[in-house]
Design a protein around this motif. Sequence first.
Motif, PDB file in Angstrom:
ATOM      1  N   HIS A   1      55.683 -44.645  32.279  1.00 53.19           N
ATOM      2  CA  HIS A   1      54.916 -43.818  31.108  1.00 53.19           C
ATOM      3  C   HIS A   1      54.812 -44.991  29.903  1.00 53.19           C
ATOM      4  CE1 HIS A   1      59.080 -44.126  29.613  1.00 53.19           C
ATOM      5  NE2 HIS A   1      58.600 -44.086  28.481  1.00 53.19           N
ATOM      6  N   HIS A   2      53.939 -44.662  29.023  1.00 56.11           N
ATOM      7  CA  HIS A   2      53.552 -45.654  27.865  1.00 56.11           C
ATOM      8  C   HIS A   2      53.539 -44.786  26.542  1.00 56.11           C
ATOM      9  CE1 HIS A   2      52.712 -47.822  31.493  1.00 56.11           C
ATOM     10  NE2 HIS A   2      51.665 -47.047  31.748  1.00 56.11           N
ATOM     11  N   ASP A   3      54.124 -45.272  25.706  1.00 58.81           N
ATOM     12  CA  ASP A   3      54.126 -44.826  24.276  1.00 58.81           C
ATOM     13  C   ASP A   3      53.226 -45.526  23.343  1.00 58.81           C
ATOM     14  OD1 ASP A   3      56.243 -42.958  24.810  1.00 58.81           O
ATOM     15  OD2 ASP A   3      57.752 -44.583  24.544  1.00 58.81           O
TER      16      ASP A   3
ATOM     17  N   LYS B   1      50.444 -40.245  17.339  1.00 60.56           N
ATOM     18  CA  LYS B   1      51.518 -40.827  18.366  1.00 60.56           C
ATOM     19  C   LYS B   1      51.130 -40.103  19.856  1.00 60.56           C
ATOM     20  CE  LYS B   1      55.621 -38.609  17.234  1.00 60.56           C
ATOM     21  NZ  LYS B   1      56.927 -38.941  16.964  1.00 60.56           N
TER      22      LYS B   1
ATOM     23  N   ARG C   1      52.723 -39.901  24.222  1.00 63.57           N
ATOM     24  CA  ARG C   1      53.280 -40.604  25.603  1.00 63.57           C
ATOM     25  C   ARG C   1      52.448 -40.455  26.712  1.00 63.57           C
ATOM     26  NH1 ARG C   1      59.490 -40.441  27.158  1.00 63.57           N
ATOM     27  NH2 ARG C   1      59.470 -42.204  25.746  1.00 63.57           N
TER      28      ARG C   1
END
Length: 93
Positions: free
Chosen positions: A14-16, A29, A31
């Motif tokens: 995953h990537h934030d 923001k 995820r």
Amino acid sequence: MTSVFCGIDWATDHHDIALLDEAGTLLDKLRIDDTPEGLGQLLHLLAQHGDSPEHPIPAAIETSHVVAGEVGSTALWSHFGASLEDHGPNVVL
């Protein structure tokens, strides 16, 4: 003049994503998963904040590993008009 900046914490699955203004205020923001659908979510988020070919939102990616070959990495770098370079962990450019 750029008023939105994108930071990506690139993990394995995953990537934030964080979008900030020039003062460092968090604008948004997200995820995302490390999938084509996740990349689509990122591109949609960027577009919502004014990203376009004429006025791209600059991005910085933080990771402890090389992202080449991972899902979305080539498409992501292509979107930002950059080539993939590995500067190793803990490097600020």
